[in-house]
Design an enzyme around this catalytic site. Structure first.
Site, PDB file in Angstrom:
ATOM      1  N   ASP A   1     -10.212  -2.235  25.962  1.00 53.07           N
ATOM      2  CA  ASP A   1     -10.752  -0.877  26.122  1.00 53.07           C
ATOM      3  C   ASP A   1     -11.959  -1.222  25.943  1.00 53.07           C
ATOM      4  O   ASP A   1     -12.176  -1.930  24.998  1.00 53.07           O
ATOM      5  CB  ASP A   1     -10.268   0.168  24.485  1.00 53.07           C
ATOM      6  CG  ASP A   1     -10.936   1.766  24.967  1.00 53.07           C
ATOM      7  OD1 ASP A   1     -11.043   1.709  26.281  1.00 53.07           O
ATOM      8  OD2 ASP A   1     -11.446   2.361  23.707  1.00 53.07           O
TER       9      ASP A   1
ATOM     10  N   GLY B   1     -17.522   9.092  19.647  1.00 53.14           N
ATOM     11  CA  GLY B   1     -18.090   9.459  18.728  1.00 53.14           C
ATOM     12  C   GLY B   1     -18.397  10.416  18.583  1.00 53.14           C
ATOM     13  O   GLY B   1     -18.007  11.386  19.017  1.00 53.14           O
TER      14      GLY B   1
ATOM     15  N   ASN C   1      -8.755   9.572  26.551  1.00 49.21           N
ATOM     16  CA  ASN C   1      -9.024   8.448  25.804  1.00 49.21           C
ATOM     17  C   ASN C   1      -9.389   9.569  24.486  1.00 49.21           C
ATOM     18  O   ASN C   1     -10.550  10.098  24.204  1.00 49.21           O
ATOM     19  CB  ASN C   1     -10.430   7.818  25.704  1.00 49.21           C
ATOM     20  CG  ASN C   1      -9.927   6.682  27.377  1.00 49.21           C
ATOM     21  OD1 ASN C   1      -9.091   7.093  27.490  1.00 49.21           O
ATOM     22  ND2 ASN C   1     -10.991   5.432  27.130  1.00 49.21           N
ATOM     23  N   VAL C   2      -9.298   8.890  23.375  1.00 49.93           N
ATOM     24  CA  VAL C   2      -9.429   9.659  21.867  1.00 49.93           C
ATOM     25  C   VAL C   2      -9.266   8.682  20.905  1.00 49.93           C
ATOM     26  O   VAL C   2      -8.393   7.854  20.421  1.00 49.93           O
ATOM     27  CB  VAL C   2      -8.528  10.609  21.373  1.00 49.93           C
ATOM     28  CG1 VAL C   2      -8.267  10.957  20.153  1.00 49.93           C
ATOM     29  CG2 VAL C   2      -8.069  11.854  22.655  1.00 49.93           C
TER      30      VAL C   2
HETATM   31  P1  13P Z   1     -13.499   9.000  21.443  1.00 57.43           P
HETATM   32  O1  13P Z   1     -13.799   8.275  20.055  1.00 57.43           O
HETATM   33  O2  13P Z   1     -14.931   9.913  21.457  1.00 57.43           O
HETATM   34  O3  13P Z   1     -12.683  10.126  20.849  1.00 57.43           O
HETATM   35  O4  13P Z   1     -13.427   8.664  22.434  1.00 57.43           O
HETATM   36  C1  13P Z   1     -12.809   6.892  22.462  1.00 57.43           C
HETATM   37  C2  13P Z   1     -13.179   6.288  23.659  1.00 57.43           C
HETATM   38  O5  13P Z   1     -13.747   6.898  24.295  1.00 57.43           O
HETATM   39  C3  13P Z   1     -12.132   5.037  23.848  1.00 57.43           C
HETATM   40  O6  13P Z   1     -12.852   4.180  24.885  1.00 57.43           O
END
Ligand code: 13P
Length: 284
Positions: A82, A181, A230-231
């Site tokens: 990531d 975030g 994505n979380v």
């Molecule tokens: P969040 O932390 O807002 O869920 O975003 C996760 C993300 O996009 C990881 O690339």
């Protein structure tokens, strides 16, 4: 070969109009929660880790734990890079067995972004590793990556078309108003922009910063072409809030085998909920 590329699972999601959830993991416990829950629900899944996570856990540890988890469950999934930026770091992780990468060159001007990503695509495809890249720039904070409002920029649909053609990437992370975030108010997603990008670009699209986006908005994004959601933040909050609560109730607790359990249970609930929202259960 159990640590697979994201390519096939995202293409299937695109064809069948659901999304594969990508959950950020940090250690053995968080890997167990994601893999066990995804296996239980029959959901394809991507385990994502930022450079800071690989540094924290150690790349060989992370790869070995994930490979073993896949083997134990007879469950192939993607361990993903990531927001990686360093080309030689990415190359060495691919050589170590990772087959799903995000090269983030979104902070560079358009032409430079293309050159960097193109180079990474050529390298990665030799290993059948899938490549995600970002055009435009998401605001917010993800580990060491901090982008303030002034630096953030939405994805231009015409530029996205050219970007995808010239880089040869497998999936595109779009900036349509989501942010890494927590959100200060209700998040606003530019669905018209997403629809225009979908019209111009025929590869899976990725929604970053899904923590805190209401269910209906995530579902609408998926109906407009988002194939990977994505979380990270919501998982971290659930895990650490449950841990804090447990220590409040049991201030003398000192056995990780006990105090990790409520944290894992709280995180599992979020993983289940996101799989349901993504519509990925039973799609293995
Ligand atoms: P969040 O932390 O807002 O869920 O975003 C996760 C993300 O996009 C990881 O690339």
């Amino acid at each position: 070969m159990y640590l697979i590329s994201s390519q096939e699972m995202l293409k299937k999601a695109q064809r069948e109009q659901y999304a594969v959830p990508a959950f950020n993991i940090h250690n053995l416990e968080t890997i167990q929660v994601v893999v066990d829950t995804a296996k239980e629900l029959g959901s394809p899944v991507i385990l994502a880790a930022t450079p800071a996570t690989y540094n924290y856990a150690g790349t060989p540890y992370l790869i070995s734990i994930c490979k073993k988890a896949a083997e134990i469950h007879h469950f192939p999934f993607a361990l993903h890079l990531d927001h990686h930026e360093n080309l030689s770091d990415i190359e060495s992780k691919i050589e170590a067995g990772i087959r799903s990468i995000m090269i983030d060159a979104s902070h560079y001007p358009f032409e430079e972004n293309i050159d960097i990503v193109r180079e990474m695509v050529v390298f990665s495809h030799k290993y059948n590793a899938s490549v995600e890249a970002e055009l435009g720039r998401l605001g917010g904070q993800e580990d060491d990556l901090i982008v303030d409002d002034k630096q953030s920029a939405f994805t231009d649909p015409d530029a996205a078309k050219e970007y995808v053609e010239r880089t040869g990437i497998d999936s595109l992370a779009v900036a349509i108003g989501s942010a890494h975030g927590l959100y200060k108010g209700e998040p606003k997603l530019d669905f018209q922009r997403l629809a225009k990008i979908r019209d111009k670009v025929d590869i899976p699209l990725v929604l970053h910063g899904a923590s805190g986006i209401p269910e209906e908005m995530v579902k609408k994004s998926i109906s407009l072409g988002i194939c990977k959601v994505n979380v990270a933040t919501e998982l971290k909050i659930a895990f650490s809030d449950a841990l804090k609560q447990n220590f409040k109730e049991h201030p003398d607790a000192n056995d990780p085998r006990h105090y990790m359990q409520p944290a894992k249970a709280a995180m599992k609930k979020i993983v289940e909920e996101k799989i349901r929202i993504c519509g990925s259960a039973g799609k293995l």
